[in-house]
Design a protein around this motif. Structure first.
Motif, PDB file in Angstrom:
ATOM      1  N   GLY A  36      15.545   0.741  -0.778  1.00  0.00           N
ATOM      2  CA  GLY A  36      15.956   2.104  -1.095  1.00  0.00           C
ATOM      3  C   GLY A  36      17.412   2.370  -0.784  1.00  0.00           C
ATOM      4  N   HIS A  37      17.895   3.476  -1.326  1.00  0.00           N
ATOM      5  CA  HIS A  37      19.288   3.879  -1.109  1.00  0.00           C
ATOM      6  C   HIS A  37      19.329   5.312  -0.588  1.00  0.00           C
ATOM      7  CE1 HIS A  37      23.630   3.931  -1.683  1.00  0.00           C
ATOM      8  NE2 HIS A  37      23.485   5.140  -2.206  1.00  0.00           N
ATOM      9  N   PRO A  38      20.011   5.542   0.546  1.00  0.00           N
ATOM     10  CA  PRO A  38      20.640   4.545   1.411  1.00  0.00           C
ATOM     11  C   PRO A  38      19.594   3.737   2.168  1.00  0.00           C
ATOM     12  CG  PRO A  38      20.728   6.693   2.441  1.00  0.00           C
ATOM     13  CD  PRO A  38      20.150   6.914   1.084  1.00  0.00           C
ATOM     14  N   ARG A  39      19.943   2.543   2.602  1.00  0.00           N
ATOM     15  CA  ARG A  39      18.969   1.640   3.223  1.00  0.00           C
ATOM     16  C   ARG A  39      18.817   1.958   4.710  1.00  0.00           C
ATOM     17  NH1 ARG A  39      21.297  -3.660   0.071  1.00  0.00           N
ATOM     18  NH2 ARG A  39      20.903  -2.835  -2.008  1.00  0.00           N
ATOM     19  N   THR A  40      18.191   3.085   4.956  1.00  0.00           N
ATOM     20  CA  THR A  40      17.952   3.534   6.321  1.00  0.00           C
ATOM     21  C   THR A  40      16.463   3.466   6.629  1.00  0.00           C
ATOM     22  OG1 THR A  40      17.675   5.834   5.649  1.00  0.00           O
ATOM     23  CG2 THR A  40      19.927   5.105   6.145  1.00  0.00           C
ATOM     24  N   ASP A  41      16.127   3.597   7.913  1.00  0.00           N
ATOM     25  CA  ASP A  41      14.716   3.612   8.299  1.00  0.00           C
ATOM     26  C   ASP A  41      13.989   4.794   7.661  1.00  0.00           C
ATOM     27  OD1 ASP A  41      15.073   1.350   9.826  1.00  0.00           O
ATOM     28  OD2 ASP A  41      15.307   2.420  11.717  1.00  0.00           O
ATOM     29  N   ALA A  42      14.673   5.942   7.588  1.00  0.00           N
ATOM     30  CA  ALA A  42      14.045   7.130   7.008  1.00  0.00           C
ATOM     31  C   ALA A  42      13.759   6.922   5.520  1.00  0.00           C
ATOM     32  CB  ALA A  42      14.938   8.348   7.201  1.00  0.00           C
ATOM     33  N   THR A  43      14.694   6.279   4.815  1.00  0.00           N
ATOM     34  CA  THR A  43      14.488   6.005   3.391  1.00  0.00           C
ATOM     35  C   THR A  43      13.283   5.103   3.186  1.00  0.00           C
ATOM     36  OG1 THR A  43      16.843   6.251   2.899  1.00  0.00           O
ATOM     37  CG2 THR A  43      15.526   4.984   1.348  1.00  0.00           C
TER      38      THR A  43
ATOM     39  N   PRO B  74     -10.928  -3.319 -18.772  1.00  0.00           N
ATOM     40  CA  PRO B  74     -10.628  -1.944 -19.194  1.00  0.00           C
ATOM     41  C   PRO B  74      -9.613  -1.266 -18.272  1.00  0.00           C
ATOM     42  CG  PRO B  74     -13.003  -2.352 -19.146  1.00  0.00           C
ATOM     43  CD  PRO B  74     -12.362  -3.529 -18.490  1.00  0.00           C
ATOM     44  N   VAL B  75      -8.557  -0.702 -18.870  1.00  0.00           N
ATOM     45  CA  VAL B  75      -7.585   0.092 -18.111  1.00  0.00           C
ATOM     46  C   VAL B  75      -8.103   1.521 -18.039  1.00  0.00           C
ATOM     47  CG1 VAL B  75      -5.223   0.946 -18.015  1.00  0.00           C
ATOM     48  CG2 VAL B  75      -5.670  -1.390 -18.818  1.00  0.00           C
ATOM     49  N   LEU B  76      -8.355   1.995 -16.825  1.00  0.00           N
ATOM     50  CA  LEU B  76      -8.974   3.306 -16.628  1.00  0.00           C
ATOM     51  C   LEU B  76      -7.953   4.412 -16.398  1.00  0.00           C
ATOM     52  CD1 LEU B  76     -11.823   2.073 -14.260  1.00  0.00           C
ATOM     53  CD2 LEU B  76     -11.879   2.324 -16.747  1.00  0.00           C
ATOM     54  N   GLY B  77      -6.714   4.038 -16.166  1.00  0.00           N
ATOM     55  CA  GLY B  77      -5.686   5.049 -15.961  1.00  0.00           C
ATOM     56  C   GLY B  77      -4.422   4.442 -15.399  1.00  0.00           C
ATOM     57  N   CYS B  78      -3.310   5.120 -15.615  1.00  0.00           N
ATOM     58  CA  CYS B  78      -2.010   4.698 -15.087  1.00  0.00           C
ATOM     59  C   CYS B  78      -1.206   5.947 -14.776  1.00  0.00           C
ATOM     60  CB  CYS B  78      -1.270   3.821 -16.095  1.00  0.00           C
ATOM     61  SG  CYS B  78       0.385   3.311 -15.562  1.00  0.00           S
ATOM     62  N   ALA B  79      -0.684   6.015 -13.566  1.00  0.00           N
ATOM     63  CA  ALA B  79       0.138   7.154 -13.151  1.00  0.00           C
ATOM     64  C   ALA B  79       1.493   6.644 -12.696  1.00  0.00           C
ATOM     65  CB  ALA B  79      -0.553   7.919 -12.026  1.00  0.00           C
ATOM     66  N   LEU B  80       2.557   7.176 -13.280  1.00  0.00           N
ATOM     67  CA  LEU B  80       3.904   6.820 -12.861  1.00  0.00           C
ATOM     68  C   LEU B  80       4.416   7.842 -11.856  1.00  0.00           C
ATOM     69  CD1 LEU B  80       3.673   5.827 -16.103  1.00  0.00           C
ATOM     70  CD2 LEU B  80       5.912   4.939 -15.484  1.00  0.00           C
ATOM     71  N   PHE B  81       5.242   7.385 -10.920  1.00  0.00           N
ATOM     72  CA  PHE B  81       5.730   8.263  -9.856  1.00  0.00           C
ATOM     73  C   PHE B  81       7.154   7.863  -9.488  1.00  0.00           C
ATOM     74  CE2 PHE B  81       3.579   4.660  -7.940  1.00  0.00           C
ATOM     75  CZ  PHE B  81       4.455   4.246  -6.945  1.00  0.00           C
ATOM     76  N   ALA B  82       7.832   8.739  -8.777  1.00  0.00           N
ATOM     77  CA  ALA B  82       9.241   8.496  -8.454  1.00  0.00           C
ATOM     78  C   ALA B  82       9.554   8.930  -7.035  1.00  0.00           C
ATOM     79  CB  ALA B  82      10.139   9.256  -9.440  1.00  0.00           C
ATOM     80  N   ASN B  83      10.546   8.280  -6.489  1.00  0.00           N
ATOM     81  CA  ASN B  83      11.165   8.650  -5.219  1.00  0.00           C
ATOM     82  C   ASN B  83      12.646   8.392  -5.422  1.00  0.00           C
ATOM     83  OD1 ASN B  83      12.368   8.344  -2.580  1.00  0.00           O
ATOM     84  ND2 ASN B  83      10.342   8.057  -1.712  1.00  0.00           N
ATOM     85  N   MET B  84      13.497   9.370  -5.147  1.00  0.00           N
ATOM     86  CA  MET B  84      14.906   9.243  -5.461  1.00  0.00           C
ATOM     87  C   MET B  84      15.613   8.185  -4.627  1.00  0.00           C
ATOM     88  SD  MET B  84      15.329  11.055  -8.044  1.00  0.00           S
ATOM     89  CE  MET B  84      17.105  10.854  -8.167  1.00  0.00           C
ATOM     90  N   ALA B  85      14.903   7.557  -3.681  1.00  0.00           N
ATOM     91  CA  ALA B  85      15.483   6.442  -2.937  1.00  0.00           C
ATOM     92  C   ALA B  85      15.603   5.196  -3.812  1.00  0.00           C
ATOM     93  CB  ALA B  85      14.637   6.132  -1.702  1.00  0.00           C
ATOM     94  N   SER B  86      14.861   5.129  -4.918  1.00  0.00           N
ATOM     95  CA  SER B  86      14.930   3.992  -5.829  1.00  0.00           C
ATOM     96  C   SER B  86      15.328   4.467  -7.215  1.00  0.00           C
ATOM     97  CB  SER B  86      13.576   3.271  -5.897  1.00  0.00           C
ATOM     98  OG  SER B  86      13.622   2.234  -6.864  1.00  0.00           O
ATOM     99  N   ASP B  87      16.012   3.586  -7.951  1.00  0.00           N
ATOM    100  CA  ASP B  87      16.387   3.936  -9.330  1.00  0.00           C
ATOM    101  C   ASP B  87      15.307   3.534 -10.335  1.00  0.00           C
ATOM    102  OD1 ASP B  87      16.769   1.230  -8.985  1.00  0.00           O
ATOM    103  OD2 ASP B  87      18.669   1.135 -10.087  1.00  0.00           O
TER     104      ASP B  87
END
Length: 355
Positions: free
Chosen positions: A121-128, A311-324
């Motif tokens: 993640g960016h910035p590469r901190t423990d919190a990130t 069989p694919v039963l579902g797919c959910a995309l998600f985001a965290n601004m620590a990654s591009d």
């Protein structure tokens, strides 16, 4: 001749808008050519990565603001081309939602999470990194696959938080390599040590997960990201690895990773048909399928391809601004039709390396 009214663009502004309109027309035409012709050659490949949706919106918006005179005559030509670009983009990039009902699954569905976590993640901190861990854990996956994984100490932290029964395997670039990758697989079921698979223009790791109901075999892929490099050789090498695995009697159940190639790339045609076929799980998501770059993910370059008889039963995309990159959580059933473990009719194809 009467003078232009107040607020009406002057001649220099009209000329500038005309130039912008012509440029948008040419860019939209190039993007549509890339969409239709795909990466059939090195010079066509960059056209496929022109952003259809923003270009289409910009073209239609300018033309409508100029009352159809964005490029002179014929009127509304720029709007028509822009809407065509936008329509093609939406048709390709918007998931259709789950097509298989949950009750079609035999047993408990498998929850597989893939995410390119940008080296921690960016910035590469423990919190990130903690925020990335939190996002993974709250989704309660059974298997986690990470691309651009962080240093080992942070992988250990994630594994401890996932639970004492979790195991992992990983593979990363050698020292002083110009091509960087780090592939990690973690699972609540025992994981065998991964085996590298040689592919062109990328890296791949063969991973076996020992589930109580039967083993699960994954091929984790990382494709090189040079813009001028055709993705076809890498994707055809992945398809060849799928055919070899099927010929051995143990086909890959899922192909997972940051392929650095959009699903429309020609090389994915070979994967769709290899060893009985594979399906992009994100097609079963509801909404926009793009995974990169955040915060405007225009391209679907991160993939989970599931074997056609699962069989694919579902797919959910998600985001965290620590990654591009956006991550995705895929739910699928590992049930198979009888005889699906037998050798594929594709037979073994020419390979780019062995297990």
């Amino acid at each position: 001749m009467s003078e232009p009214g107040p607020g009406w663009p002057g001649r220099p502004t009209r000329r500038l808008l005309g130039v912008v309109g012509l440029a948008l027309l040419m860019l939209n035409a190039a993007a549509l050519s890339g969409f239709l012709l795909r990466d059939r050659s090195a010079w066509l490949a960059p056209l496929m990565y022109l952003p259809l949706a923003p270009l289409g919106l910009a073209a239609a918006g300018l033309d409508l603001a100029r009352r159809g005179g964005g490029v002179g005559r014929p009127r509304f030509l720029l709007t028509a081309v822009g809407l065509a670009a936008l329509g093609c983009s939406c048709a390709e990039m918007i998931g259709r939602g789950p097509t298989v009902p949950a009750y079609a699954s035999d047993g408990e569905p498998i929850r597989l999470l893939h995410w390119n976590v940008l080296w921690g993640g960016h910035p590469r901190t423990d919190a990130t990194w903690t925020s990335i861990e939190d996002d993974i854990i709250r989704r309660a996956p059974d298997i986690v696959v990470l691309s651009e994984a962080p240093p080992d100490a942070r992988i250990d932290s994630l594994r401890r938080r996932l639970g004492p029964e979790w195991t992992s395997t990983q593979w990363e670039h050698p020292p002083r390599s110009s091509y960087w990758y780090k592939l990690v697989a973690l699972s609540r079921w025992p994981v065998r040590e991964g085996r590298p698979v040689a592919i062109r223009n990328g890296a791949a790791l063969d991973v076996r997960v020992e589930r109580p109901d039967g083993p699960l075999r994954l091929l984790i892929v990382d494709g090189q990201s040079r813009p001028t490099q055709l993705r076809t050789p890498m994707l055809e090498a992945v398809a060849a690895a799928c055919r070899r695995a099927a010929a051995e009697g143990e086909p890959y159940d899922a192909l997972v990773g940051d392929f650095n190639a959009v699903a429309r790339a020609l090389g994915f045609d070979a994967i769709r048909s290899a060893a009985g076929g594979y399906e992009a799980a994100s097609r079963s998501s509801a909404g926009w399928r793009g995974t990169w770059p955040m915060p405007l993910p225009l391209y679907d370059i991160d993939h989970v391809w599931i074997r056609a008889d699962h069989p694919v039963l579902g797919c959910a995309l998600f985001a965290n601004m620590a990654s591009d990159h956006r991550g995705q959580l895929v739910r699928f059933s590992a049930s198979r039709s009888a005889g699906s473990r037998e050798e594929s009719t594709d037979g073994p194809g020419p390979g780019a390396g062995s297990r």
